[in-house]
Design a protein around this motif. Sequence first.
Motif, mmCIF file in Angstrom:
data_model
loop_
_atom_site.group_PDB
_atom_site.id
_atom_site.type_symbol
_atom_site.label_atom_id
_atom_site.label_comp_id
_atom_site.label_asym_id
_atom_site.label_seq_id
_atom_site.Cartn_x
_atom_site.Cartn_y
_atom_site.Cartn_z
ATOM 1 N N THR B 5 0.885 -1.205 -0.084
ATOM 2 C CA THR B 5 -0.101 -0.104 0.057
ATOM 3 C C THR B 5 0.795 1.410 0.079
ATOM 4 O O THR B 5 1.527 1.419 1.114
ATOM 5 C CB THR B 5 -0.981 0.019 1.129
ATOM 6 N N GLN B 6 0.702 2.096 -1.028
ATOM 7 C CA GLN B 6 1.464 3.258 -0.923
ATOM 8 C C GLN B 6 0.461 4.396 -0.921
ATOM 9 O O GLN B 6 -0.570 4.714 -1.433
ATOM 10 C CB GLN B 6 2.029 3.450 -2.443
ATOM 11 N N LEU B 7 0.821 5.096 0.284
ATOM 12 C CA LEU B 7 -0.311 6.113 0.736
ATOM 13 C C LEU B 7 -0.073 7.467 -0.239
ATOM 14 O O LEU B 7 1.023 8.030 0.005
ATOM 15 C CB LEU B 7 -0.067 6.466 2.244
ATOM 16 N N GLY B 8 -1.067 7.935 -0.566
ATOM 17 C CA GLY B 8 -0.727 8.979 -1.467
ATOM 18 C C GLY B 8 -0.411 8.761 -3.159
ATOM 19 O O GLY B 8 0.511 8.223 -3.187
ATOM 20 N N SER B 9 -1.586 9.127 -3.890
ATOM 21 C CA SER B 9 -1.198 8.609 -5.343
ATOM 22 C C SER B 9 -0.301 9.979 -5.951
ATOM 23 O O SER B 9 0.392 9.585 -6.829
ATOM 24 C CB SER B 9 -2.499 8.510 -6.161
ATOM 25 N N ARG B 22 5.441 7.104 1.290
ATOM 26 C CA ARG B 22 5.015 5.906 2.370
ATOM 27 C C ARG B 22 4.737 4.732 1.711
ATOM 28 O O ARG B 22 4.059 4.738 0.324
ATOM 29 C CB ARG B 22 3.974 6.548 3.074
ATOM 30 N N CYS B 23 5.160 3.691 2.216
ATOM 31 C CA CYS B 23 4.871 2.367 1.787
ATOM 32 C C CYS B 23 4.779 1.558 3.010
ATOM 33 O O CYS B 23 5.633 1.364 3.802
ATOM 34 C CB CYS B 23 6.104 1.785 0.861
ATOM 35 N N ASN B 24 3.734 0.790 2.917
ATOM 36 C CA ASN B 24 3.571 -0.123 3.909
ATOM 37 C C ASN B 24 2.909 -1.618 3.115
ATOM 38 O O ASN B 24 2.705 -1.679 2.098
ATOM 39 C CB ASN B 24 2.075 0.094 4.873
ATOM 40 N N SER B 73 6.598 -1.063 7.464
ATOM 41 C CA SER B 73 6.654 0.259 6.545
ATOM 42 C C SER B 73 8.075 -0.026 5.952
ATOM 43 O O SER B 73 9.097 -0.543 6.566
ATOM 44 C CB SER B 73 6.448 1.139 7.382
ATOM 45 N N HIS B 75 9.229 3.256 4.130
ATOM 46 C CA HIS B 75 9.115 4.573 3.677
ATOM 47 C C HIS B 75 10.566 5.119 2.994
ATOM 48 O O HIS B 75 11.372 4.792 3.459
ATOM 49 C CB HIS B 75 8.672 5.559 4.745
ATOM 50 N N THR B 107 3.224 6.224 -6.340
ATOM 51 C CA THR B 107 3.015 7.463 -6.092
ATOM 52 C C THR B 107 3.864 8.444 -7.069
ATOM 53 O O THR B 107 4.923 8.369 -7.347
ATOM 54 C CB THR B 107 3.827 7.894 -4.572
#
Lengths: 114, 113
Positions: B5-9, B22-24, B73, B75, B107
Amino acid sequence: DTGVSQDPRHKITKRGQNVTFRCDPISEHNRLYWYRQTLGQGPEFLTYFQNEAQLEKSRLLSDRFSAERPKGSFSTLEIQRTEQGDSAMYLCASSSLDRGPGYTFGSGTRLTVV
Amino acid sequence: AQSVTQLGSHVSVSEGALVLLRCNYSSSVPPYLFWYVQYPNQGLQLLLKYTTGATLVKGINGFEAEFKKSETSFHLTKPSAHMSDAAEYFCAVSDQGYSTLTFGKGTMLLVSP
């Protein structure tokens, strides 16, 4: 190390036609992977080879898709009876088990089905 | 099954500002983690990777990432953004057999003067 080469860079085809893409991996790499990337998405795994053996295929790889790697060198990816949904970037990558994890990607083939 | 999951496209920064992407991840086995960069109509270029050992990994072009197992994470950071950093960035995970990579959706980093 000449990198991973893919040919052609761009392909426009009419719906229903067959297309074939080629990938030449880094010469000493024994693993070769195909991925598909649609607009706004990350690459999705299609299939991979270790030498000439195709070891894994994604369920994304319908029966219209076939990949080969004769003699464990270059690989081809063929799509039969293309559909508009096949429009995507097709990426090839290679790696070597002997050199640890790491995948070198080619520049991709952009397919547009009209 | 693995996932990323990468937060923020899209992330926008000014030139010279800190970059944080960010990467989870989710993995049932100890993961190998990667960050790739993609410029328009190009393939993916490896920025850095974590396999084992030191959890702070340094990559090319001044980027680094820290593997935090407790937070699942990985990041990506860069202290000072440059205009040439504008591109799409992908986080990916593989199992230790590294047969396949599972990518996040990416992202897009936008850098303004």
